[in-house]
Design a protein around this motif. Structure first.
Motif, PDB file in Angstrom:
ATOM      1  N   GLY A  76      31.057  60.492 -72.951  1.00 55.01           N
ATOM      2  CA  GLY A  76      31.830  60.423 -71.570  1.00 55.01           C
ATOM      3  C   GLY A  76      33.057  59.738 -71.812  1.00 55.01           C
ATOM      4  N   ALA A  77      33.795  59.402 -70.860  1.00 54.46           N
ATOM      5  CA  ALA A  77      34.988  58.753 -71.056  1.00 54.46           C
ATOM      6  C   ALA A  77      34.748  57.063 -71.078  1.00 54.46           C
ATOM      7  CB  ALA A  77      35.856  58.957 -69.768  1.00 54.46           C
ATOM      8  N   MET A  78      35.966  56.598 -71.636  1.00 52.15           N
ATOM      9  CA  MET A  78      36.020  55.043 -71.684  1.00 52.15           C
ATOM     10  C   MET A  78      36.685  54.393 -70.462  1.00 52.15           C
ATOM     11  SD  MET A  78      37.124  52.317 -74.224  1.00 52.15           S
ATOM     12  CE  MET A  78      35.406  52.258 -75.353  1.00 52.15           C
ATOM     13  N   PHE A  79      36.280  53.433 -69.958  1.00 49.91           N
ATOM     14  CA  PHE A  79      37.035  52.854 -68.615  1.00 49.91           C
ATOM     15  C   PHE A  79      37.403  51.581 -69.034  1.00 49.91           C
ATOM     16  CE2 PHE A  79      33.905  56.181 -67.291  1.00 49.91           C
ATOM     17  CZ  PHE A  79      34.523  56.854 -66.726  1.00 49.91           C
ATOM     18  N   VAL A  80      38.458  51.106 -69.029  1.00 49.16           N
ATOM     19  CA  VAL A  80      39.099  49.856 -69.659  1.00 49.16           C
ATOM     20  C   VAL A  80      39.861  49.185 -68.540  1.00 49.16           C
ATOM     21  CG1 VAL A  80      40.495  48.881 -71.465  1.00 49.16           C
ATOM     22  CG2 VAL A  80      39.632  50.904 -71.858  1.00 49.16           C
ATOM     23  N   MET A  81      39.696  47.910 -68.556  1.00 45.69           N
ATOM     24  CA  MET A  81      40.612  47.078 -67.531  1.00 45.69           C
ATOM     25  C   MET A  81      41.225  45.958 -68.440  1.00 45.69           C
ATOM     26  SD  MET A  81      38.105  46.541 -64.213  1.00 45.69           S
ATOM     27  CE  MET A  81      39.013  45.488 -63.373  1.00 45.69           C
ATOM     28  N   GLU A  82      42.466  45.575 -68.297  1.00 46.87           N
ATOM     29  CA  GLU A  82      43.114  44.545 -68.871  1.00 46.87           C
ATOM     30  C   GLU A  82      43.529  43.680 -68.020  1.00 46.87           C
ATOM     31  OE1 GLU A  82      46.674  43.534 -72.244  1.00 46.87           O
ATOM     32  OE2 GLU A  82      46.534  45.494 -71.190  1.00 46.87           O
ATOM     33  N   LEU A 141      46.571  41.261 -67.123  1.00 44.43           N
ATOM     34  CA  LEU A 141      47.805  41.146 -67.452  1.00 44.43           C
ATOM     35  C   LEU A 141      48.329  39.757 -66.725  1.00 44.43           C
ATOM     36  CD1 LEU A 141      49.117  44.617 -65.953  1.00 44.43           C
ATOM     37  CD2 LEU A 141      48.430  43.997 -68.449  1.00 44.43           C
ATOM     38  N   PRO A 142      49.444  39.202 -67.124  1.00 45.55           N
ATOM     39  CA  PRO A 142      50.131  38.367 -66.887  1.00 45.55           C
ATOM     40  C   PRO A 142      50.454  38.072 -65.373  1.00 45.55           C
ATOM     41  CG  PRO A 142      51.177  38.636 -68.913  1.00 45.55           C
ATOM     42  CD  PRO A 142      50.412  40.002 -68.595  1.00 45.55           C
ATOM     43  N   GLU A 143      50.346  37.063 -64.636  1.00 52.13           N
ATOM     44  CA  GLU A 143      50.699  37.023 -63.324  1.00 52.13           C
ATOM     45  C   GLU A 143      51.754  37.224 -63.001  1.00 52.13           C
ATOM     46  OE1 GLU A 143      50.257  33.509 -59.735  1.00 52.13           O
ATOM     47  OE2 GLU A 143      49.805  32.819 -61.677  1.00 52.13           O
ATOM     48  N   GLY A 144      51.785  38.243 -61.903  1.00 51.25           N
ATOM     49  CA  GLY A 144      52.934  38.743 -61.252  1.00 51.25           C
ATOM     50  C   GLY A 144      53.191  40.144 -61.866  1.00 51.25           C
ATOM     51  N   THR A 145      52.783  40.646 -62.828  1.00 46.04           N
ATOM     52  CA  THR A 145      53.100  41.974 -63.702  1.00 46.04           C
ATOM     53  C   THR A 145      52.674  43.066 -62.953  1.00 46.04           C
ATOM     54  OG1 THR A 145      52.368  40.665 -65.766  1.00 46.04           O
ATOM     55  CG2 THR A 145      52.760  43.188 -65.707  1.00 46.04           C
ATOM     56  N   SER A 146      51.579  43.189 -62.101  1.00 48.25           N
ATOM     57  CA  SER A 146      51.383  44.210 -61.418  1.00 48.25           C
ATOM     58  C   SER A 146      50.664  43.839 -60.070  1.00 48.25           C
ATOM     59  CB  SER A 146      50.348  45.259 -62.145  1.00 48.25           C
ATOM     60  OG  SER A 146      50.011  46.365 -61.473  1.00 48.25           O
ATOM     61  N   PRO A 147      51.588  43.524 -59.163  1.00 44.73           N
ATOM     62  CA  PRO A 147      51.109  43.050 -57.861  1.00 44.73           C
ATOM     63  C   PRO A 147      50.253  44.106 -57.099  1.00 44.73           C
ATOM     64  CG  PRO A 147      53.432  42.587 -57.922  1.00 44.73           C
ATOM     65  CD  PRO A 147      53.063  43.495 -59.095  1.00 44.73           C
ATOM     66  N   ASP A 148      50.443  45.456 -57.397  1.00 41.65           N
ATOM     67  CA  ASP A 148      49.754  46.439 -56.552  1.00 41.65           C
ATOM     68  C   ASP A 148      48.332  46.481 -57.167  1.00 41.65           C
ATOM     69  OD1 ASP A 148      51.836  46.943 -55.219  1.00 41.65           O
ATOM     70  OD2 ASP A 148      52.557  48.830 -56.245  1.00 41.65           O
ATOM     71  N   THR A 149      48.008  46.099 -58.087  1.00 42.79           N
ATOM     72  CA  THR A 149      46.635  46.010 -58.834  1.00 42.79           C
ATOM     73  C   THR A 149      45.961  44.610 -59.104  1.00 42.79           C
ATOM     74  OG1 THR A 149      47.529  46.430 -60.948  1.00 42.79           O
ATOM     75  CG2 THR A 149      46.986  48.437 -59.769  1.00 42.79           C
ATOM     76  N   ALA A 150      46.593  43.697 -58.520  1.00 45.35           N
ATOM     77  CA  ALA A 150      46.293  42.354 -58.717  1.00 45.35           C
ATOM     78  C   ALA A 150      46.293  42.234 -59.858  1.00 45.35           C
ATOM     79  CB  ALA A 150      44.879  42.234 -57.981  1.00 45.35           C
ATOM     80  N   ASP A 151      47.365  42.437 -60.932  1.00 47.18           N
ATOM     81  CA  ASP A 151      47.610  42.371 -62.381  1.00 47.18           C
ATOM     82  C   ASP A 151      46.382  42.574 -63.132  1.00 47.18           C
ATOM     83  OD1 ASP A 151      49.989  40.996 -61.515  1.00 47.18           O
ATOM     84  OD2 ASP A 151      49.119  38.985 -61.154  1.00 47.18           O
ATOM     85  N   TRP A 152      45.912  43.547 -62.633  1.00 52.60           N
ATOM     86  CA  TRP A 152      44.973  44.490 -63.656  1.00 52.60           C
ATOM     87  C   TRP A 152      45.561  45.672 -64.098  1.00 52.60           C
ATOM     88  CZ3 TRP A 152      40.618  42.674 -66.151  1.00 52.60           C
ATOM     89  CH2 TRP A 152      40.024  41.663 -65.704  1.00 52.60           C
ATOM     90  N   ARG A 153      45.197  45.956 -65.296  1.00 57.52           N
ATOM     91  CA  ARG A 153      45.595  47.199 -65.799  1.00 57.52           C
ATOM     92  C   ARG A 153      44.301  48.021 -65.959  1.00 57.52           C
ATOM     93  NH1 ARG A 153      47.701  48.331 -71.925  1.00 57.52           N
ATOM     94  NH2 ARG A 153      48.404  50.263 -72.052  1.00 57.52           N
ATOM     95  N   TYR A 154      44.549  49.257 -65.556  1.00 55.80           N
ATOM     96  CA  TYR A 154      43.359  50.260 -65.700  1.00 55.80           C
ATOM     97  C   TYR A 154      43.804  51.520 -66.532  1.00 55.80           C
ATOM     98  CZ  TYR A 154      41.744  48.048 -61.601  1.00 55.80           C
ATOM     99  OH  TYR A 154      41.252  46.880 -60.727  1.00 55.80           O
ATOM    100  N   ILE A 155      42.961  51.895 -67.445  1.00 55.19           N
ATOM    101  CA  ILE A 155      43.150  53.078 -68.384  1.00 55.19           C
ATOM    102  C   ILE A 155      41.698  53.886 -68.613  1.00 55.19           C
ATOM    103  CG2 ILE A 155      43.992  53.614 -70.893  1.00 55.19           C
ATOM    104  CD1 ILE A 155      44.439  50.593 -70.917  1.00 55.19           C
ATOM    105  N   MET A 156      41.984  54.802 -68.582  1.00 59.74           N
ATOM    106  CA  MET A 156      40.792  56.031 -68.949  1.00 59.74           C
ATOM    107  C   MET A 156      41.081  56.758 -70.268  1.00 59.74           C
ATOM    108  SD  MET A 156      39.105  59.176 -66.854  1.00 59.74           S
ATOM    109  CE  MET A 156      39.212  58.074 -65.332  1.00 59.74           C
ATOM    110  N   VAL A 157      40.243  56.534 -71.101  1.00 62.67           N
ATOM    111  CA  VAL A 157      40.211  57.230 -72.404  1.00 62.67           C
ATOM    112  C   VAL A 157      39.098  58.196 -72.556  1.00 62.67           C
ATOM    113  CG1 VAL A 157      40.292  56.860 -74.958  1.00 62.67           C
ATOM    114  CG2 VAL A 157      41.084  55.152 -73.518  1.00 62.67           C
ATOM    115  N   LEU A 158      39.531  59.583 -72.735  1.00 55.68           N
ATOM    116  CA  LEU A 158      38.716  60.365 -72.671  1.00 55.68           C
ATOM    117  C   LEU A 158      38.170  60.730 -74.041  1.00 55.68           C
ATOM    118  CD1 LEU A 158      40.556  63.439 -71.202  1.00 55.68           C
ATOM    119  CD2 LEU A 158      39.065  61.709 -69.988  1.00 55.68           C
ATOM    120  N   PRO A 159      36.606  61.236 -74.480  1.00 57.43           N
ATOM    121  CA  PRO A 159      36.040  61.181 -75.647  1.00 57.43           C
ATOM    122  C   PRO A 159      36.732  61.619 -76.928  1.00 57.43           C
ATOM    123  CG  PRO A 159      34.704  62.170 -73.856  1.00 57.43           C
ATOM    124  CD  PRO A 159      36.286  62.154 -73.240  1.00 57.43           C
TER     125      PRO A 159
END
Length: 206
Positions: free
Chosen positions: A137-143, A145-163
């Motif tokens: 299946g897919a891989m789900f990734v969270m990274e 990020l430095p504080e203030g980089t992405s306020p809308d996602t509480a400074d988390w980056r979300y990525i979905m990689v398909l098989p």
């Protein structure tokens, strides 16, 4: 000639129908990457682990095709579950929860604590149905990020990689809207720095 025409017409019609069905399925998958498995197999820990071992190399090669340093050699990271487990929030697929060394406190995170910048969580997945269908299946990734980089996602980056290594979406890159719902779901665990953890019966000490 009439017989040949009819045969060719029938072949063309069937081919077109198959193409249309394939295209419709692909569009549906793209619109709902978490399309739930209706009949996931009920596996013991030993059975789930055996299926995962049979797919592990194939999965690693597939995700590696994305050429993302972020998840390079992720299967060598600390693993926080003792066997793949079904995740309802990932479409009833069997998943594994890995975290890089930077996320050293992922397994012991208390309410109000946070993971350090550079923490990466990777959850690979596999489909196993009660009909015997087994595939990555897919891989789900969270990274983190430095504080203030992405306020809308509480400074988390979300990525979905398909098989096959194609990137379905990246909240800091292409098709960000396709994975925006990830953070909406993770807001349920805002008190744990927006990270879910392994079900208690599958946890291992790292």
């Amino acid at each position: 000639m009439i017989i040949n025409f009819k045969q060719n017409f029938q072949k063309t019609t069937i081919a077109f129908a198959l193409l249309l069905a394939f295209t419709s399925t692909a569009m549906a998958d793209e619109q709902d990457a978490h399309l739930a498995i209706e009949n996931p197999a009920e596996l013991s820990k030993e059975e789930a682990e055996a299926f995962y071992r049979s797919l592990a190399r194939r999965m690693a090669r597939g995700y590696a095709a994305a050429r993302m340093d972020l998840i390079r050699n992720y299967q060598n990271w600390p693993l926080f579950n003792d066997a793949p487990y079904i995740s309802a929030t990932h479409g009833q697929r069997y998943v594994n929860s890995y975290a890089n060394r930077m996320a050293h406190n992922y397994g012991t995170l208390l309410e109000g604590e946070a993971l350090p910048m550079g923490s990466v969580l990777a959850k690979d997945s596999m489909t196993v149905t009660d009909e015997g269908n087994v595939h990555p299946g897919a891989m789900f990734v969270m990274e983190k990020l430095p504080e203030g980089t992405s306020p809308d996602t509480a400074d988390w980056r979300y990525i979905m990689v398909l098989p096959d290594g194609s990137v379905f979406g990246d909240t800091t890159g292409d098709r960000s809207a396709a994975v925006a719902y990830c953070h909406d779901c993770h807001e349920q665990v805002a008190d744990r720095d927006y990270t879910f953890f392994v079900p208690e019966e599958y946890r291992v000490a790292n």
